[in-house]
Design a protein around this motif. Structure first.
Motif, PDB file in Angstrom:
ATOM      1  N   MET A   1       0.845  -1.200   0.000  1.00  0.00           N
ATOM      2  CA  MET A   1       0.000   0.000   0.000  1.00  0.00           C
ATOM      3  C   MET A   1       0.884   1.255   0.000  1.00  0.00           C
ATOM      4  O   MET A   1       1.849   1.346   0.739  1.00  0.00           O
ATOM      5  N   MET A   2       0.536   2.212  -0.831  1.00  0.00           N
ATOM      6  CA  MET A   2       1.292   3.476  -0.885  1.00  0.00           C
ATOM      7  C   MET A   2       0.946   4.316   0.345  1.00  0.00           C
ATOM      8  O   MET A   2      -0.220   4.548   0.635  1.00  0.00           O
ATOM      9  N   GLY A   3       1.955   4.752   1.077  1.00  0.00           N
ATOM     10  CA  GLY A   3       1.691   5.664   2.191  1.00  0.00           C
ATOM     11  C   GLY A   3       1.564   7.080   1.647  1.00  0.00           C
ATOM     12  O   GLY A   3       2.087   7.374   0.568  1.00  0.00           O
ATOM     13  N   GLU A   4       0.903   7.961   2.410  1.00  0.00           N
ATOM     14  CA  GLU A   4       0.677   9.315   1.875  1.00  0.00           C
ATOM     15  C   GLU A   4       1.979  10.110   1.730  1.00  0.00           C
ATOM     16  O   GLU A   4       2.046  11.062   0.967  1.00  0.00           O
ATOM     17  N   PHE A   5       3.036   9.701   2.448  1.00  0.00           N
ATOM     18  CA  PHE A   5       4.289  10.462   2.398  1.00  0.00           C
ATOM     19  C   PHE A   5       5.355   9.811   1.515  1.00  0.00           C
ATOM     20  O   PHE A   5       6.500  10.262   1.492  1.00  0.00           O
ATOM     21  N   ASP A   6       4.994   8.744   0.785  1.00  0.00           N
ATOM     22  CA  ASP A   6       6.003   7.978   0.033  1.00  0.00           C
ATOM     23  C   ASP A   6       6.796   8.825  -0.961  1.00  0.00           C
ATOM     24  O   ASP A   6       7.964   8.551  -1.222  1.00  0.00           O
ATOM     25  N   ALA A   7       6.176   9.853  -1.518  1.00  0.00           N
ATOM     26  CA  ALA A   7       6.853  10.665  -2.540  1.00  0.00           C
ATOM     27  C   ALA A   7       7.957  11.536  -1.952  1.00  0.00           C
ATOM     28  O   ALA A   7       8.849  11.979  -2.665  1.00  0.00           O
ATOM     29  N   ILE A   8       7.902  11.780  -0.633  1.00  0.00           N
ATOM     30  CA  ILE A   8       8.890  12.719  -0.059  1.00  0.00           C
ATOM     31  C   ILE A   8       9.712  12.148   1.089  1.00  0.00           C
ATOM     32  O   ILE A   8      10.768  12.685   1.409  1.00  0.00           O
ATOM     33  N   ARG A   9       9.266  11.074   1.710  1.00  0.00           N
ATOM     34  CA  ARG A   9       9.883  10.631   2.975  1.00  0.00           C
ATOM     35  C   ARG A   9      11.270  10.007   2.768  1.00  0.00           C
ATOM     36  O   ARG A   9      11.616   9.565   1.672  1.00  0.00           O
ATOM     37  N   PRO A  10      12.060   9.922   3.847  1.00  0.00           N
ATOM     38  CA  PRO A  10      13.339   9.193   3.763  1.00  0.00           C
ATOM     39  C   PRO A  10      13.071   7.691   3.616  1.00  0.00           C
ATOM     40  O   PRO A  10      11.953   7.234   3.876  1.00  0.00           O
ATOM     41  N   TYR A  11      14.090   6.944   3.230  1.00  0.00           N
ATOM     42  CA  TYR A  11      13.933   5.491   3.128  1.00  0.00           C
ATOM     43  C   TYR A  11      13.802   4.861   4.508  1.00  0.00           C
ATOM     44  O   TYR A  11      14.450   5.304   5.464  1.00  0.00           O
ATOM     45  N   ALA A  12      12.984   3.815   4.574  1.00  0.00           N
ATOM     46  CA  ALA A  12      12.815   3.058   5.819  1.00  0.00           C
ATOM     47  C   ALA A  12      13.886   1.965   5.882  1.00  0.00           C
ATOM     48  O   ALA A  12      14.495   1.610   4.857  1.00  0.00           O
TER      49      ALA A  12
END
Length: 388
Positions: A1-12
């Protein structure tokens, strides 16, 4: 599932091994590393060195499966770079930061990569978790740069959008991410007080950035949101700025031609020079997190400026520049460098400052002086209780 912050967040953590593998197969990244590591040999033997460096790095980073493990691995390289390019880094106020709390660090901005690196250095060596770092998408033109930055806890600020609606949506997302990071993930954030570096040495907080922090929580009072975010002013002081000549040139061109066009690769050059160039001493000061209730962004920006400029460490070169400045403020009684610093320290500063003045074309010199003189004027205006 795509999280709402995936486009900007740091890598997990789970993404670290795959991103590292991708980086170590990236030709452009290996090219830069080879040149950085072996500047003389790279020109003729780059073809031979690149696979060797890639192999060595794969061995070194095998088994690294989290961001914290990666930062621990990289820490001694960062420390070595800092030791080579500075005469020492000191920091103050870090004892106010509590383990288990997250902070929104708002800092003055002089260097693209080293500003957050020095804040990281101070926080890391104080035994606290490093913050997530806001970085403009204008600096992420190459995929490997984006990968590198997002591995190192950077998140992306979309600056290159032109439409008003897109800009608004990007700020809304950024605001939500910053709030989520501090309130839910308990992860600190580093962000510059204004977009772009303060090339004239006049560090000022842009109230639009303070407004952005509140954007995703419009229904709540501004003062309460700011207090909950643990907004903390940070002052980063460089004795010498490796990019001071380039900044003087840009300011001169802007003043005489009315505008300045960056050439391709200029940001890359600034980044490289900022990392490797001589900085003298560096001091990072952490102010106290904002506890007072500020009802609007203008008032809060003034308080941030008061703390950031007040916490700036002035070195002998700043006083030497101020003494040469034709725009000196007659309302201020600023002591001379000779009154404040021991003779040996002052003599070293005079020699270094003269070297910089000599290297600067005569017509651009006022803009070199300005960069080092402005922090003196600002700090002494604060001391005198005068408006900035």
């Amino acid at each position: 599932m795509m999280g709402e912050f995936d486009a900007i967040r740091p890598y997990a953590d789970a993404e670290v091994p795959a991103v590292l593998a991708r980086l170590l197969a990236d030709k452009a990244f290996l090219e830069i590393l080879t040149h950085f590591r072996f500047p003389r040999l790279a020109r003729h033997f780059g073809w031979l060195l690149k696979p060797l460096i890639a192999h060595r790095l794969r061995q070194e980073f095998a088994g690294v499966a989290s961001v914290a493990a990666l930062q621990d691995k990289v820490a001694h390289y960062v420390d070595r770079t800092i030791e080579h390019a500075t005469d020492g880094v000191t920091y103050s106020g870090v004892e106010q930061l509590k383990s288990g709390s997250a902070y929104l660090f708002l800092a003055n901005h002089r260097d693209i990569v080293m500003d957050p690196a020095f804040v990281n250095y101070a926080v890391y060596h104080a035994g606290l978790p490093t913050p997530r770092i806001a970085i403009g998408d204008n600096l992420l033109q190459k995929p490997f740069v984006s990968d590198l930055m997002r591995l190192n806890k950077s998140f992306i600020v979309h600056r290159s959008l032109s439409g008003r609606r897109e800009k608004l949506a990007a700020y809304q997302l950024l605001s939500a991410y910053i709030n989520h990071s501090i309130r839910h993930d308990c992860e600190s954030i580093w962000i510059a007080q204004a977009e772009g570096r303060a090339k004239d040495g006049d560090d000022r907080t842009d109230s639009a950035i303070l407004k952005m922090f509140h954007m995703s929580r419009k229904s709540e009072p501004f003062a309460a949101v700011i207090q909950e975010l643990n907004l903390t002013p940070v002052s980063i002081s460089y004795e010498y700025d490796p990019c001071d000549q380039a900044k003087a040139r840009e300011l001169y061109i802007r003043a005489t031609a009315g505008s300045y066009e960056k050439v391709a690769g200029e940001d890359d050059q600034s980044i490289a020079l900022g990392i490797t160039g001589y900085k003298g001493r560096v001091h990072v000061n952490f102010g106290a997190p904002i506890k007072a209730a500020f009802e609007d962004t203008k008032q809060l920006a003034m308080e941030m400026d008061r703390q950031i400029l007040g916490g700036y460490r002035l070195f002998p070169v700043h006083y030497l520049a101020y003494a040469l400045w034709t725009e000196r403020d007659p309302a201020l009684s600023v002591p001379s460098a000779a009154e404040l610093f021991p003779a040996a320290e002052l003599a070293a500063a005079q020699a270094e400052w003269q070297k910089r003045l000599d290297a600067c074309p005569v017509e651009q010199r006022p803009y070199l002086v300005l960069q080092y003189a402005n922090p003196v004027r600002n700090q002494y205006r604060i001391k005198a209780g005068l408006p900035l």
